[in-house]
Write a protein that holds these residues in place. Structure first.
Motif, mmCIF file in Angstrom:
data_model
loop_
_atom_site.group_PDB
_atom_site.id
_atom_site.type_symbol
_atom_site.label_atom_id
_atom_site.label_comp_id
_atom_site.label_asym_id
_atom_site.label_seq_id
_atom_site.Cartn_x
_atom_site.Cartn_y
_atom_site.Cartn_z
ATOM 1 N N MET A 1 0.887 -1.284 -0.186
ATOM 2 C CA MET A 1 -0.056 0.132 0.041
ATOM 3 C C MET A 1 0.879 1.150 0.218
ATOM 4 S SD MET A 1 -3.013 0.934 2.687
ATOM 5 C CE MET A 1 -4.255 2.340 2.549
ATOM 6 N N LYS A 2 0.786 2.175 -0.899
ATOM 7 C CA LYS A 2 1.570 3.362 -1.101
ATOM 8 C C LYS A 2 0.927 4.491 -0.422
ATOM 9 C CE LYS A 2 4.605 1.011 -3.009
ATOM 10 N NZ LYS A 2 5.758 0.921 -2.602
ATOM 11 N N TYR A 3 1.427 5.546 0.012
ATOM 12 C CA TYR A 3 0.925 6.552 0.508
ATOM 13 C C TYR A 3 1.747 7.803 -0.330
ATOM 14 C CZ TYR A 3 -1.380 4.308 4.262
ATOM 15 O OH TYR A 3 -2.245 3.451 5.116
ATOM 16 N N GLN A 4 0.977 8.439 -1.454
ATOM 17 C CA GLN A 4 1.589 9.257 -2.296
ATOM 18 C C GLN A 4 1.957 10.752 -1.528
ATOM 19 O OE1 GLN A 4 3.074 8.400 -4.888
ATOM 20 N NE2 GLN A 4 2.393 6.304 -5.087
ATOM 21 N N SER A 5 0.908 11.115 -0.761
ATOM 22 C CA SER A 5 0.835 12.390 -0.112
ATOM 23 C C SER A 5 1.016 12.300 1.419
ATOM 24 C CB SER A 5 -0.419 13.127 -0.361
ATOM 25 O OG SER A 5 -0.485 14.495 0.153
ATOM 26 N N LYS A 6 2.206 12.128 2.005
ATOM 27 C CA LYS A 6 2.817 12.136 3.313
ATOM 28 C C LYS A 6 2.421 13.411 4.080
ATOM 29 C CE LYS A 6 5.756 8.239 2.052
ATOM 30 N NZ LYS A 6 6.977 7.797 2.352
ATOM 31 N N LYS A 7 1.813 13.282 5.356
ATOM 32 C CA LYS A 7 1.954 14.629 6.082
ATOM 33 C C LYS A 7 3.366 14.995 6.710
ATOM 34 C CE LYS A 7 -2.726 13.791 7.596
ATOM 35 N NZ LYS A 7 -3.378 14.845 6.901
ATOM 36 N N LYS A 8 3.514 16.331 6.235
ATOM 37 C CA LYS A 8 4.631 16.738 7.029
ATOM 38 C C LYS A 8 4.968 16.350 8.584
ATOM 39 C CE LYS A 8 5.158 20.621 3.826
ATOM 40 N NZ LYS A 8 5.361 22.087 3.679
ATOM 41 N N ALA A 9 6.283 16.219 9.215
ATOM 42 C CA ALA A 9 6.282 15.879 10.386
ATOM 43 C C ALA A 9 7.801 16.419 10.985
ATOM 44 C CB ALA A 9 6.187 14.331 10.610
ATOM 45 N N LEU A 10 8.090 16.597 12.067
ATOM 46 C CA LEU A 10 9.503 17.058 12.618
ATOM 47 C C LEU A 10 9.898 16.268 13.838
ATOM 48 C CD1 LEU A 10 8.748 18.910 15.223
ATOM 49 C CD2 LEU A 10 8.269 20.622 13.651
ATOM 50 N N ILE A 11 11.052 16.473 14.101
ATOM 51 C CA ILE A 11 11.686 15.911 15.162
ATOM 52 C C ILE A 11 12.291 17.188 15.958
ATOM 53 C CG2 ILE A 11 13.464 14.323 16.468
ATOM 54 C CD1 ILE A 11 12.924 13.723 13.113
ATOM 55 N N LEU A 12 11.907 17.380 16.927
ATOM 56 C CA LEU A 12 12.420 18.803 17.880
ATOM 57 C C LEU A 12 13.102 18.266 19.100
ATOM 58 C CD1 LEU A 12 12.733 22.080 18.394
ATOM 59 C CD2 LEU A 12 10.308 21.510 19.737
ATOM 60 N N LEU A 13 14.539 18.414 19.108
ATOM 61 C CA LEU A 13 15.330 18.123 20.322
ATOM 62 C C LEU A 13 15.130 19.133 21.386
ATOM 63 C CD1 LEU A 13 18.361 16.870 18.267
ATOM 64 C CD2 LEU A 13 16.386 15.657 18.738
ATOM 65 N N ALA A 14 15.488 18.657 22.380
ATOM 66 C CA ALA A 14 15.484 19.551 23.671
ATOM 67 C C ALA A 14 16.243 20.792 23.696
ATOM 68 C CB ALA A 14 15.829 18.754 25.003
ATOM 69 N N ASP A 15 17.385 20.773 22.725
ATOM 70 C CA ASP A 15 18.327 21.990 22.502
ATOM 71 C C ASP A 15 17.655 22.925 21.224
ATOM 72 O OD1 ASP A 15 18.995 20.377 20.306
ATOM 73 O OD2 ASP A 15 21.203 20.418 21.002
ATOM 74 N N GLY A 16 16.645 22.541 20.934
ATOM 75 C CA GLY A 16 16.204 23.452 19.684
ATOM 76 C C GLY A 16 16.192 22.945 18.421
ATOM 77 N N THR A 17 17.101 22.009 18.284
ATOM 78 C CA THR A 17 17.333 21.490 16.863
ATOM 79 C C THR A 17 16.394 20.677 16.267
ATOM 80 O OG1 THR A 17 19.956 21.054 17.620
ATOM 81 C CG2 THR A 17 19.162 20.073 15.474
ATOM 82 N N ILE A 18 16.049 20.933 15.062
ATOM 83 C CA ILE A 18 14.792 20.334 14.319
ATOM 84 C C ILE A 18 15.362 19.629 13.085
ATOM 85 C CG2 ILE A 18 12.800 20.830 13.013
ATOM 86 C CD1 ILE A 18 12.452 23.475 14.709
ATOM 87 N N PHE A 19 14.699 18.422 12.937
ATOM 88 C CA PHE A 19 14.901 17.612 11.694
ATOM 89 C C PHE A 19 13.601 17.362 11.329
ATOM 90 C CE2 PHE A 19 18.647 16.879 14.199
ATOM 91 C CZ PHE A 19 19.698 16.690 13.370
ATOM 92 N N TYR A 20 13.306 17.406 9.750
ATOM 93 C CA TYR A 20 12.227 17.136 9.248
ATOM 94 C C TYR A 20 11.956 15.747 8.551
ATOM 95 C CZ TYR A 20 11.154 22.060 10.059
ATOM 96 O OH TYR A 20 10.920 23.398 10.979
ATOM 97 N N GLY A 21 10.576 15.559 8.575
ATOM 98 C CA GLY A 21 10.369 14.142 7.954
ATOM 99 C C GLY A 21 8.973 14.046 7.371
ATOM 100 N N ILE A 115 7.316 8.180 12.061
ATOM 101 C CA ILE A 115 7.756 9.253 10.971
ATOM 102 C C ILE A 115 8.777 8.583 10.243
ATOM 103 C CG2 ILE A 115 6.844 11.202 12.291
ATOM 104 C CD1 ILE A 115 9.578 12.186 12.706
ATOM 105 N N SER A 116 9.034 9.010 9.053
ATOM 106 C CA SER A 116 10.053 8.472 7.919
ATOM 107 C C SER A 116 10.483 9.409 7.178
ATOM 108 C CB SER A 116 9.377 7.428 7.028
ATOM 109 O OG SER A 116 8.313 7.702 6.094
ATOM 110 N N ASP A 117 11.197 9.343 6.302
ATOM 111 C CA ASP A 117 11.993 9.945 5.207
ATOM 112 C C ASP A 117 13.069 11.274 6.039
ATOM 113 O OD1 ASP A 117 10.424 9.752 2.320
ATOM 114 O OD2 ASP A 117 9.087 9.636 4.005
ATOM 115 N N VAL A 118 13.440 10.555 7.108
ATOM 116 C CA VAL A 118 14.411 11.504 7.939
ATOM 117 C C VAL A 118 15.896 11.059 7.507
ATOM 118 C CG1 VAL A 118 15.075 12.037 10.330
ATOM 119 C CG2 VAL A 118 12.560 11.515 9.931
ATOM 120 N N ASP A 119 16.760 12.339 7.605
ATOM 121 C CA ASP A 119 17.969 11.993 7.630
ATOM 122 C C ASP A 119 18.543 11.501 8.726
ATOM 123 O OD1 ASP A 119 20.477 11.969 7.090
ATOM 124 O OD2 ASP A 119 20.851 14.205 6.319
ATOM 125 N N THR A 120 18.278 10.110 8.916
ATOM 126 C CA THR A 120 18.681 9.413 10.157
ATOM 127 C C THR A 120 20.242 9.466 10.586
ATOM 128 O OG1 THR A 120 18.360 7.235 9.003
ATOM 129 C CG2 THR A 120 16.652 8.351 10.618
#
Length: 375
Positions: A1-21, A115-120
């Motif tokens: 099953m494919k999800y073509q239109s994924k919702k935007k998401a983020l990872i917010l670290l305690a020091d304020g750094t943000i990564f998106y996915g 959440i996926s599509d993150v630069d892990t």
């Protein structure tokens, strides 16, 4: 099953750094916890259900997660224990014949935000450089200030007691009632595969809640005692530490794994500390100082015992050492029938180099049993 239109998401670290996915399966929501990473190439379902990971946001370093689906038999507890999942590529399709379904179905059943599509690779590098910290994953990408305020309220893992959140509420039994050995297991986050390994060695196990007094454990008249793995800081578990002291005083065979290892150290007056980054993966090198042999081990812990205090303790001996950072990976008591390790000999999937420790436990029981146990 494919999800073509994924919702935007983020990872917010305690020091304020943000990564998106992007959210997996178009899920919406927010999850808080201490962010950590696991380097295992396989075994994601076991990781997600391991009680030791309770309350943590799990970053998987393997690039593909979900490609072999999920199997209901491959769990370490009855529910998912991680707070949320972060990965690079999430596989909606799977190819393993004996899978019961997709990983997405499994996560949805357990109401887990992923959440996926993150630069892990970048995220893990950042965590390694800056240390473990609290974080939040969310699809509320336009509410960063609000998320920051909410994140500040999340307690630190240091000083946090979590065993009560994952321990059994009532005693239960595992194995065959007519088995040769009876083992009293104190559940501070026990994994099912530990019970499988004990039962496979002809043991009948009674699993007790974390706050069970020693008198109740002793009343079952076990041949040996076991203190399990589990989540959180070991230091607040004063009752469990006292129970360990009483078991040690009786000189009955006692085996501890992971958090149980730390409890045994604390029962002997050795302090613990929170690591800059814990050990989480299935390829950690350990040397057995008694045999000189190396072991590849599965590890999952964010706390460790004080090496200097252990080395100077008159009743303790370091039996195993982590070869990457020389942290204590195993101890035994010189004058008691007690030993423990900071890693997981029951690991599956993963290395089986350390399964001999279960055999060692039962050899100790045979040698010191005060009941009729045939050798």
């Amino acid at each position: 099953m494919k999800y073509q239109s994924k919702k935007k998401a983020l990872i917010l670290l305690a020091d304020g750094t943000i990564f998106y996915g992007k959210s997996v399966g178009n899920a919406e929501g927010t999850a808080f916890g201490e962010v950590c990473f696991n380097t295992g190439m396989t075994g994601y379902q076991e990781i997600f259900t391991d009680p030791s990971y309770f309350g943590q946001l799990m970053v998987m370093t393997n690039a593909h997660i979900g490609n072999y689906g999920a199997n209901e038999d491959e769990v370490e507890s009855d529910t998912v224990k991680i707070a949320g999942l972060i990965c690079k590529n999430f596989s909606y399709d799977y190819s393993r014949p004996d899978a019961d379904g997709s990983l997405l179905d499994f996560l949805n059943k357990n109401n887990l935000l992923a959440i996926s599509d993150v630069d892990t690779r970048a995220l893990v590098s950042y965590i390694r450089d800056h240390g473990a910290m609290n974080a939040v994953i969310s699809t509320r990408v336009d509410e960063i200030d609000t998320l920051k305020a909410e994140l500040k309220k999340v307690p630190s893992m240091e000083g946090l007691e979590l065993a009560s959140k994952v321990s059994a509420k009532e005693p239960y039994y595992y194995g065959q009632e007519n088995a040769t050995f009876r083992i009293a297991a104190l559940d501070i986050g026990i994994k099912k595969n530990i019970l499988r390994n004990l039962a496979a060695r002809d043991a009948y196990i009674k699993v007790f809640p974390y706050d069970t007094p020693f008198s109740e454990l002793e009343a079952w008249n076990p041949h040996g005692y076991f203190i399990s793995n589990g989540p959180g800081d070991p230091e607040p578990l004063k009752g469990v530490i006292e129970t360990a002291r009483q078991i040690i005083a009786q000189d009955k065979p006692l085996f501890g794994i992971c958090l149980g290892h730390q409890i045994i150290a604390l029962a002997n007056g050795v302090s613990t500390y929170k690591m800059f980054n814990g050990h989480r993966g299935i390829n950690h090198p350990v040397i057995n100082l008694k045999t000189g042999k190396g072991e590849i081990t599965s590890q999952n812990h964010g706390f460790a015992i004080n090496r200097e205090e252990t080395e100077s303790h008159p009743d303790l001996e370091i039996t195993h050492m982590h070869l990457n950072d020389h942290t204590v990976a195993g101890i035994r008591m010189k004058n008691k029938n007690v030993f423990s390790v900071q890693y997981h000999p029951e690991a599956s999937p993963g290395p089986h180099d350390a399964t001999y420790l279960f055999d060692q436990f039962f050899e100790m029981i045979r040698a010191h049993a005060d009941v009729n146990v045939s050798v």
